[in-house]
Design a protein around this motif. Sequence first.
Motif, PDB file in Angstrom:
ATOM      1  N   ARG A  13       9.686   2.941  -0.800  1.00 10.58           N
ATOM      2  CA  ARG A  13       9.350   1.785   0.011  1.00 10.58           C
ATOM      3  C   ARG A  13       7.891   1.023  -0.195  1.00 10.58           C
ATOM      4  O   ARG A  13       7.837  -0.149   0.044  1.00 10.58           O
ATOM      5  CB  ARG A  13       9.288   2.499   1.602  1.00 10.58           C
ATOM      6  N   ILE A  14       6.895   1.844  -0.502  1.00 13.12           N
ATOM      7  CA  ILE A  14       5.413   1.541  -0.832  1.00 13.12           C
ATOM      8  C   ILE A  14       5.325   1.014  -2.197  1.00 13.12           C
ATOM      9  O   ILE A  14       5.559   1.702  -3.255  1.00 13.12           O
ATOM     10  CB  ILE A  14       4.523   2.603  -0.480  1.00 13.12           C
ATOM     11  N   ASP A  15       4.774   0.032  -2.341  1.00 16.35           N
ATOM     12  CA  ASP A  15       4.173  -0.656  -3.688  1.00 16.35           C
ATOM     13  C   ASP A  15       2.952   0.018  -4.251  1.00 16.35           C
ATOM     14  O   ASP A  15       1.654  -0.629  -3.885  1.00 16.35           O
ATOM     15  CB  ASP A  15       4.254  -2.078  -3.864  1.00 16.35           C
ATOM     16  N   TYR A  16       2.820   0.906  -4.581  1.00 12.95           N
ATOM     17  CA  TYR A  16       1.510   1.892  -4.994  1.00 12.95           C
ATOM     18  C   TYR A  16       1.234   1.471  -6.527  1.00 12.95           C
ATOM     19  O   TYR A  16       2.106   1.616  -7.378  1.00 12.95           O
ATOM     20  CB  TYR A  16       1.524   3.163  -4.418  1.00 12.95           C
ATOM     21  N   VAL A  63      -2.491   6.059   2.720  1.00 17.36           N
ATOM     22  CA  VAL A  63      -2.690   4.900   1.892  1.00 17.36           C
ATOM     23  C   VAL A  63      -4.052   4.290   1.931  1.00 17.36           C
ATOM     24  O   VAL A  63      -4.424   3.852   2.868  1.00 17.36           O
ATOM     25  CB  VAL A  63      -1.636   4.020   2.292  1.00 17.36           C
ATOM     26  N   VAL A  81      -3.334   1.215  -3.580  1.00 16.77           N
ATOM     27  CA  VAL A  81      -2.299  -0.090  -3.158  1.00 16.77           C
ATOM     28  C   VAL A  81      -3.395  -1.316  -2.896  1.00 16.77           C
ATOM     29  O   VAL A  81      -4.457  -1.023  -2.979  1.00 16.77           O
ATOM     30  CB  VAL A  81      -1.260   0.137  -1.923  1.00 16.77           C
ATOM     31  N   ASN A  83      -2.916  -3.642  -0.477  1.00 21.98           N
ATOM     32  CA  ASN A  83      -3.144  -3.962   0.762  1.00 21.98           C
ATOM     33  C   ASN A  83      -2.684  -2.719   1.792  1.00 21.98           C
ATOM     34  O   ASN A  83      -1.426  -2.736   1.827  1.00 21.98           O
ATOM     35  CB  ASN A  83      -2.461  -5.126   1.296  1.00 21.98           C
ATOM     36  N   GLU A  87       1.419  -2.027   3.505  1.00 21.35           N
ATOM     37  CA  GLU A  87       2.081  -0.955   2.755  1.00 21.35           C
ATOM     38  C   GLU A  87       2.445  -0.028   3.828  1.00 21.35           C
ATOM     39  O   GLU A  87       3.457   0.416   3.905  1.00 21.35           O
ATOM     40  CB  GLU A  87       1.364  -0.326   1.594  1.00 21.35           C
ATOM     41  N   LYS A  90       5.443  -1.415   5.778  1.00 17.39           N
ATOM     42  CA  LYS A  90       6.617  -1.235   5.164  1.00 17.39           C
ATOM     43  C   LYS A  90       7.131   0.389   5.608  1.00 17.39           C
ATOM     44  O   LYS A  90       8.550   0.682   5.873  1.00 17.39           O
ATOM     45  CB  LYS A  90       6.246  -1.440   3.706  1.00 17.39           C
TER      46      LYS A  90
END
Length: 346
Positions: A13-16, A63, A81, A83, A87, A90
Amino acid sequence: MDISLSLNAVLDRIDYSSFEGELGVRNITGVASLNEAKQGDATFVASSKYIQELKESRASLIVVSKDLEVSPKSGQLILRVDNPSIEIAKLCELISQKMWNRPDPGVHRLADIHPSARIDESATIEAFATIGEGAIVGPGCVVGTGSAIGPACQLGEGCHLSSNVTLERDTIVGKRVRIHAGVVLGSDGFGYEFENGRHRKIPQIGLVNVGDDVEIGANTTIDRGRFGPTRIGEGSKIDNLVQIGHNVAVGKHCILCAQVGIAGSTKLGDYVVMGGRAGASGHIEIGGGAQLSGQCVAYSDLEGGAKYGGAPAIPLVAYQRITVITRRLPELFKRLTRLESQLLGE
């Protein structure tokens, strides 16, 4: 409610961009602030000013922004990340889907549906809801308990109405609109003419038209137009307890915070922001991108792309300077009194 998310579900789910450390628990069981997070919780940090709180936090998953210099403790996993706030949102979306499962499609046996109403088979109509003559409820809509949809109203695909929402007749709602409890759309505009010593009511025969992807907070009211529509533009977000008068036109992607009041026939451009308890008198225009601070009141047209404060609204920098000077008035008055005494003494 018990929440349990696997690490894989979180990472999907998280764009890291990178990670450090190792998760010391099997699953993520909640999301909390730095101070309140416990083992198993996820949290986020967007600013270096919270470093000390981060060091003391018991959160298992944190995060953070890419450039934040911090190292994980034992049993902590840090995801870097662009932002952090977005995140973590999300992740909250995943949890909210578990907390508020979409009810099964169908019409509850205690709902009151007019024979001429058209309800898509994928929609959900909960107990004690009322659907009026000729109303249309689109695919995937949810009409909550005790809500009333008046005659000739239209709900686009994917709308969600919480409990006790009222749509008066002819109200048009676009796609994916979320309307919270107690909202009233399409009540009469506040229109009267003074005649022979009495206030004569002016019939309000217009409607309310809400664009796609709008969200309307609890107990907000939006009045129907006197003739044509009161319009809420696509993507606009309206907080709780907001009052929008008849024939107001709110542009696209505007933000109206709690207790905002907008009088009739006022026009807001796209991306206007009005802070809490801000207001606008009737028959004026507020340009696109304008931002009004809390309790700011517009009595005349405002240019777009600028920030305003005060009542009446003036440029925010000028308002802030006046506020500072106002706080110093008692001190300045004492100084002036002393100077007058010295001059009179001479």
